[in-house]
Scaffold this active site. Structure first.
Site, PDB file in Angstrom:
ATOM      1  N   CYS A  34       0.837  -1.203   0.000  1.00  0.00           N
ATOM      2  CA  CYS A  34       0.000   0.000   0.000  1.00  0.00           C
ATOM      3  C   CYS A  34       0.872   1.252   0.000  1.00  0.00           C
ATOM      4  CB  CYS A  34      -0.930  -0.013   1.209  1.00  0.00           C
ATOM      5  SG  CYS A  34      -1.978   1.450   1.291  1.00  0.00           S
ATOM      6  N   CYS A  49      -0.460   4.122   2.100  1.00  0.00           N
ATOM      7  CA  CYS A  49      -0.255   3.948   3.552  1.00  0.00           C
ATOM      8  C   CYS A  49       1.206   4.184   3.920  1.00  0.00           C
ATOM      9  CB  CYS A  49      -0.605   2.536   4.021  1.00  0.00           C
ATOM     10  SG  CYS A  49      -2.024   1.792   3.255  1.00  0.00           S
ATOM     11  N   ASP A  50       2.119   3.636   3.155  1.00  0.00           N
ATOM     12  CA  ASP A  50       3.509   3.551   3.612  1.00  0.00           C
ATOM     13  C   ASP A  50       4.514   4.377   2.814  1.00  0.00           C
ATOM     14  OD1 ASP A  50       2.701   1.769   5.587  1.00  0.00           O
ATOM     15  OD2 ASP A  50       2.860   0.049   4.245  1.00  0.00           O
TER      16      ASP A  50
END
Ligand code: NDP
Length: 321
Positions: A140, A143-144
């Site tokens: 992701c 997300c990261d």
């Protein structure tokens, strides 16, 4: 219906942001929901680290802690959260009650069912990917990606997700290597143009991952050109896998309308499926946004839709004093 079969007004399947948000709303509407957590209690967020894009947490929060908070809130408001997996369903075309089986054993019936079973990222399946998952390997970018700002990263895949995530990463990272296994991309032309026009994205065609390098954290990737057989090592700190997701909807096949990839189809502007009393929320029905906050939003919608359904059918029982 046998006396031994438990009956509930609202059954929620899945324990990610969609499931718990549905549970919070259903509890507050006195629907006395029962929520089954499934194989991965807390869902996909339990395998991420910091969550910095969920509103309300100005300093960010760890994914597992956030999901624990979701659960505590649902339990405090009255949700009966249970460990277990729904392994079989029998949804009735004419509406409730719907039958489900838990862990291939216990049978239950429910007036309404909210499906929030989520989706699982597909992985390459090589040992180094598993070993370094969470230590530089991620599925992701949204997300990261932030943790690799200013650094070099690689992303695998040639679909819309990979192109979109490569483009996202190119704005925060120094350089993005896009590993595409064929000599063309599956992504839409518009998305392809976007990655081709980004000055810091280098597309490596006909390229597969041989090994992700590093012991405790990602230090690079060894790639192989599947036409020439040539191998080379690239220094990267982040390795993103974007080769598709699989919605966890197999048990609903034959009952619910789904697209060719298995995403549940809901009626426009609602969470209603083709079966009365069965509602779908979160990543099991959303292949576009796939964010915790959007999943929570559709979980809320599903509970409101279920509440209205019960009220219209005259099935909603007031809580005894
Ligand atoms: P897709 O299935 O469309 O693409 C997967 C990509 O990963 C393909 O390029 C595929 O290669 C590659 N791939 C698969 N397995 C491997 C492997 N083992 N090793 C290397 N590469 C691999 O998935 P997406 O998640 O990209 O998209 C899913 C759906 O969601 C699509 O319908 C897409 O259009 C949609 N979507 C739409 C967006 C938007 O409109 N903004 C954004 C994101 C997704 P190959 O082509 O060779 O099979």
């Amino acid at each position: 219906m046998s006396d031994t079969v438990e009956h509930v007004e609202c059954l929620i399947i899945g324990s990610g942001p969609a499931g718990y948000t549905a549970a919070i709303y259903a509890s507050r509407a006195d629907m006395r929901p029962v929520l089954y957590e499934g194989l991965q209690p807390g869902g996909q967020l339990t395998i991420t680290t910091d969550v910095e894009n969920y509103p309300g947490y100005p300093d960010g929060i760890m994914g597992p802690e956030m999901m624990d908070n979701f659960k505590k809130q649902a339990v405090r408001l009255g949700t009966d959260v249970r460990f277990g997996m729904i392994t079989k369903v029998d949804f009735k075309k004419e509406g409730d009650p719907h039958h489900v089986w838990i862990d291939d054993k216990k049978e239950m019936t429910a007036d309404t069912v909210i499906i929030s079973t989520g989706a699982s990222a597909k992985w390459l399946g090589i040992p180094s990917e598993n070993k370094l998952n969470g230590s530089g390997v991620s599925a992701c970018a949204v997300c990261d990606g932030f943790f690799y700002r200013g650094m070099d990263v690689a992303i695998v895949g040639g679909g819309d997700t990979a192109a979109e995530e490569a483009s996202y990463l190119s704005k925060i990272c120094n350089k993005v290597y896009m590993l595409v296994r064929r000599d063309e991309m599956r992504a839409s032309k518009a998305m392809q143009h976007r990655v081709e026009n980004a000055p810091n994205i280098e597309i490596l065609w006909n390229t597969e991952t041989d090994e992700i390098l590093g012991d405790m954290a990602v230090e690079g990737v060894r790639v192989v050109n599947n036409v020439t057989g040539e191998k080379r090592e690239i220094e990267v700190k982040g390795f993103f896998v974007a080769i598709g997701h699989k919605p966890n909807t197999d048990i609903f096949k034959g009952f619910l309308d789904m697209d060719e990839q298995g995403y549940l189809i809901t009626k426009p502007d609602s969470t209603k499926t083709n079966i009365p009393g069965v509602f779908a929320s979160g990543d099991a029905q959303d292949k576009i946004y796939r964010q915790a906050v959007t999943a929570a939003g559709t979980g809320c919608m599903a509970a409101l839709d279920a509440e209205r359904y019960l009220a219209l059918k005259g099935l909603h029982h007031e809580v005894e004093a």
